[in-house]
Write an enzyme that holds these catalytic residues in place. Structure first.
Site, PDB file in Angstrom:
ATOM      1  N   ALA A  14     -49.473 -72.306  62.660  1.00 38.36           N
ATOM      2  CA  ALA A  14     -49.949 -73.607  63.139  1.00 38.36           C
ATOM      3  C   ALA A  14     -50.070 -74.657  62.038  1.00 38.36           C
ATOM      4  CB  ALA A  14     -51.294 -73.452  63.846  1.00 38.36           C
ATOM      5  N   ARG A  16     -47.617 -76.345  60.652  1.00 36.37           N
ATOM      6  CA  ARG A  16     -46.676 -77.454  60.801  1.00 36.37           C
ATOM      7  C   ARG A  16     -45.824 -77.220  62.044  1.00 36.37           C
ATOM      8  NH1 ARG A  16     -41.510 -76.199  58.461  1.00 36.37           N
ATOM      9  NH2 ARG A  16     -41.444 -74.080  57.629  1.00 36.37           N
ATOM     10  N   ASN A  90     -46.976 -67.945  67.726  1.00 38.95           N
ATOM     11  CA  ASN A  90     -45.940 -68.924  67.418  1.00 38.95           C
ATOM     12  C   ASN A  90     -45.245 -68.668  66.086  1.00 38.95           C
ATOM     13  OD1 ASN A  90     -44.690 -71.818  67.425  1.00 38.95           O
ATOM     14  ND2 ASN A  90     -45.942 -71.765  65.569  1.00 38.95           N
ATOM     15  N   SER A 142     -37.459 -67.757  72.292  1.00 42.16           N
ATOM     16  CA  SER A 142     -36.488 -68.797  71.968  1.00 42.16           C
ATOM     17  C   SER A 142     -35.328 -68.710  72.941  1.00 42.16           C
ATOM     18  CB  SER A 142     -35.965 -68.621  70.537  1.00 42.16           C
ATOM     19  OG  SER A 142     -34.828 -69.429  70.298  1.00 42.16           O
ATOM     20  N   TYR A 154     -32.537 -63.033  64.451  1.00 46.63           N
ATOM     21  CA  TYR A 154     -33.463 -63.904  65.185  1.00 46.63           C
ATOM     22  C   TYR A 154     -33.368 -63.642  66.691  1.00 46.63           C
ATOM     23  CZ  TYR A 154     -35.877 -68.307  66.324  1.00 46.63           C
ATOM     24  OH  TYR A 154     -36.761 -69.243  66.787  1.00 46.63           O
TER      25      TYR A 154
END
Length: 246
Positions: A14, A16, A90, A142, A154
């Site tokens: 958190a 950025r 996140n 994602s 990823y």
């Protein structure tokens, strides 16, 4: 009107970008936010920004890839505030390369943060939420979980997040704990702003709405899923990408 007053939330990564936007949004709706990041400076900056706008927050430095650090931040939160209502996983990194050029280190680093880190945070949080029979978990996956050139590590990790989310939703439904996943598309952050102009234009051309998303677009969806208004929604995978994935 979404009201998160008296809710205690942890948002990882958190300091950025999207995480910062998520933390600020939850705080604006009344939640007390534990701003978690590996970077103490950026975490404190997010906290200060929240406080300047009248919200409440605190920083807690944590590398989610480290199981002990993840357990500590959850334990600290419960000890200091008596509960944990909302967990937003996140934190994430990327180490992009074509599969035949990808190093073992780049594969492992992404796995350690993007999927192992989600498990490390969820494990202690779930124990607490099961006992309370209440809680909201939102995991950031994602659009790349469906596969993307140059992102084998990823994509694999983010696909893992989807599988973990759906499994946890099945296990926790009777305990009144919801678990959902958000799949952001092309979001305007410091990271995406670093791509070449031609890549930026190519990505925008793939989005029916014709623009990059904002961290607030993602945060708005998370706020809803974190609220009482979403108490019958669990195990869902929601694309926030302006139609990029249809």
């Amino acid at each position: 009107m979404i009201d998160l007053t008296h809710k205690i939330a942890i948002v990882t990564g958190a300091g950025r970008g999207m995480g910062k936007g998520i933390a600020e949004k939850l705080a604006s709706l009344g939640a007390h936010v534990i701003v978690s990041d590996v970077d103490e400076t950026t975490a404190n900056q997010t906290v200060n920004h929240i406080k300047e706008k009248g919200g409440t927050a605190e920083a807690n430095v944590c590398n989610v890839a480290d199981k002990e650090q993840a357990e500590r931040i959850v334990a600290d939160t419960i000890s200091q505030h008596g509960k944990l209502d909302i967990l937003v996983n996140n934190a994430g990194i990327n180490r992009d390369n074509l599969l035949h050029k990808m190093s073992e280190q780049d594969w492992q680093q992404v796995m350690d943060v993007n999927i192992n880190g989600v498990f490390h945070m969820m494990h202690p949080a779930v124990v607490h939420m099961r006992d309370r029979q209440e809680g909201r978990i939102v995991n950031i996956s994602s659009a790349s979980w469906l596969g993307n050139v140059g992102q084998a590590n990823y994509a694999a990790a983010k696909a893992g997040v989807v599988g973990l989310t759906k499994t946890a939703a099945r296990e926790l439904g009777r305990r009144n704990v919801t678990v959902n996943a958000i799949c952001p598309g092309f979001i305007d952050t410091d990271m995406t702003r670093g791509v070449p102009d031609n890549v930026w234009d190519l990505m925008i051309s793939k989005i029916p709405m014709g623009r990059a998303g904002s961290p607030e677009d993602v945060a708005n969806c998370i706020s809803f899923l974190s609220s009482d208004q979403a108490n019958y929604i669990t195990g869902e995978v929601i694309n926030v990408g302006g139609g990029m994935v249809l």
